[in-house]
Design an enzyme around this catalytic site. Structure first.
Site, short mmCIF file in Angstrom:
data_model
loop_
_atom_site.label_atom_id
_atom_site.label_comp_id
_atom_site.label_asym_id
_atom_site.label_seq_id
_atom_site.Cartn_x
_atom_site.Cartn_y
_atom_site.Cartn_z
N GLU A 182 5.58 -3.25 0.24
CA GLU A 182 5.03 -3.06 -0.90
C GLU A 182 6.21 -2.73 -2.02
O GLU A 182 6.98 -1.45 -1.55
CB GLU A 182 3.96 -1.77 -1.10
N LYS A 189 -4.47 6.51 -1.75
CA LYS A 189 -3.50 5.42 -1.19
C LYS A 189 -2.23 5.48 -1.45
O LYS A 189 -1.36 5.02 -0.67
CB LYS A 189 -4.26 4.20 -1.72
N ASP A 232 1.00 5.39 15.27
CA ASP A 232 -0.42 4.62 15.15
C ASP A 232 -0.90 4.96 13.57
O ASP A 232 -1.42 5.93 13.51
CB ASP A 232 -1.50 5.03 15.96
N HIS A 278 6.71 -1.22 -10.86
CA HIS A 278 6.30 -2.28 -10.14
C HIS A 278 6.48 -3.72 -10.57
O HIS A 278 6.82 -4.59 -9.84
CB HIS A 278 4.50 -2.34 -10.02
#
Length: 434
Positions: free
Chosen positions: A79, A271, A287, A384
């Site tokens: 990302e 998130k 994991d 972004h």
């Protein structure tokens, strides 16, 4: 249906897929180009039916000061701007007290599910004796773990009446030292399940006992790490943009409170934390799916999904805290098998599992702080879009000159795929006229 796929060679698997799904032959070249000449046999051990490798960027976020110790944190993520955001926050907080972290607890849980005619109160009365016998049944499995400070630390029996009045669970608490402990816990549970049946049937042969499942839980509310950032509000000027530090702190606080009470916002807020967490978890061979599941379950522990962070503004001091469940390891699994996972741990000075919990919590906090700071000032798209523009220019094979012109052109314009395409077409047409 494709028969015997797992028995085919890598090349045969690709040929079958190309033929079965009418795919272009060029796909074979792409897949083969991503194989590793020296390490492919190692990578093939990590999964099944491997036909290639899916690469992610492996980046470094430097300048993290965690409990007065400096780290350069490895992050594996695709990302845009996550590594940059973590690096920016790390550099800022390195001059303002750094990241203060501590592990609250490290207990993990396994569950034995069983059906029986026994009543809950009778099982609870038997529990002290059951615990001794069940621990003895797995002594050979736990003795090495016990020497490292781990082992079985408690048991609780519960009735799962939502399933059936005859359905019960034996919840067993474990300490697993520096290993994540999944295989250890599951092996113990399966052995103890058989022993539980034997013991209960011996006590009353007229009562049925049958094990339904034996499995660890990825819900780890007792394996917790906490990370705190704190500084005088005036020190936040570097992030406040067009606002005063006090206005910035107030807007930041509103955003956190919103995430505590608005589920739609809370999911995106958390998130942002997991952007940093997952990237380091993946880079260290742990994991990330288990940690994601556990974190989001923990965020809903009150019965309503909420923020994993808390904020306090008092006496002109800004204090921001992240509380996160995290079951991971620094031994076992991929941590010493995957070459880059091994390198990541070496880069972090080969931390213990509790130390790695703290490092990862700091990475999650850094990304969340940066994201929230951008949201309440310039907006999230500014950073972004800069990375997005770079990605779009790459897909159009833009030259260095075209990239420079595009970056200047889109400083005050909205970046989109069509807008960049139109800009490049115009530039190229102009160059052809010259």
């Amino acid at each position: 249906m494709i028969q015997g796929f797992s028995k085919l060679s890598q090349e045969e698997k690709i040929d079958v897929l190309l033929k079965k799904f009418n795919l272009p032959s060029s796909i074979k070249e792409v897949l083969n180009s991503h194989l590793h000449k020296e390490l492919q046999e190692v990578y093939n051990q990590f999964s099944e039916n491997t036909i290639s490798n899916f690469y992610l960027p492996y980046g470094i976020a430097p300048n993290f000061i965690i409990n007065e110790k400096e780290y350069a944190i490895p992050m594996a993520i695709e990302e845009s701007s996550v590594v940059a955001a973590a690096s920016k926050a790390a550099k800022f907080w390195s001059k303002h007290g750094g990241f203060r972290t501590h592990v609250i607890s490290t207990t993990k849980v396994g569950q034995l599910f069983f059906t029986t005619d026994w009543k809950l109160n009778a099982l609870q009365e038997c529990l002290p004796a059951l615990e001794i016998a069940l621990k003895e049944s797995v002594y050979d499995l736990t003795q090495n773990m016990s020497r490292r400070g781990g082992g079985i630390v408690g048991m609780v029996v519960n009735q799962e009446t939502d399933v059936d009045d005859r359905f019960f669970s034996l919840q067993i608490s474990f300490e697993t030292a520096d290993s994540m402990g999944a295989n250890f816990i599951n092996s113990c549970l399966e052995r103890m399940g058989a022993q539980l049946c034997t013991i209960l049937k011996a006590k009353d042969k007229n009562k049925q006992v049958e094990i339904t499942m034996a499995i660890l839980s990825n819900y780890t509310p007792d394996c917790i790490v906490e990370c705190t950032l704190s500084c005088p509000i005036d020190s936040l000027k570097a992030y406040s943009g067009d606002y005063s530090p006090q206005e910035f702190a107030h807007r930041f606080q509103q955003a956190v409170l919103l995430a505590q009470h608005n589920i739609s916002r809370a999911v995106t807020h958390n998130k942002g934390i997991m952007n940093g967490v997952d990237a380091v978890v993946l880079a260290t061979g742990n994991d990330y799916r288990a940690i994601e599941a556990g974190a989001h379950a923990y965020a809903a522990k009150s019965g309503k999904y909420s923020s994993l962070t808390q904020i306090k503004i008092e006496d002109e001091v800004f204090t921001y805290t992240l509380t996160l469940p995290m079951a991971l390891g620094t031994v076992g699994g991929l941590t010493k098998v995957h070459p880059l996972a091994k390198l990541s741990l070496a880069l972090l000075a080969n931390p213990s599992a509790p130390e790695l919990m703290q490092i990862i919590a700091a990475a999650g906090m850094a990304n969340n702080f940066s994201a929230l700071a951008a949201l309440v000032t310039s907006g999230i798209q500014k950073g972004h879009m800069k990375m997005h523009l770079s990605n779009i220019l790459f897909t159009f094979n833009a030259s260095d000159d075209e990239k420079e012109k595009a970056e200047n052109y889109f400083i005050s314009r909205t970046v989109s795929h069509s807008a960049v395409k139109q800009f490049l077409e115009s530039e190229r047409q102009e160059n052809q006229k010259k």
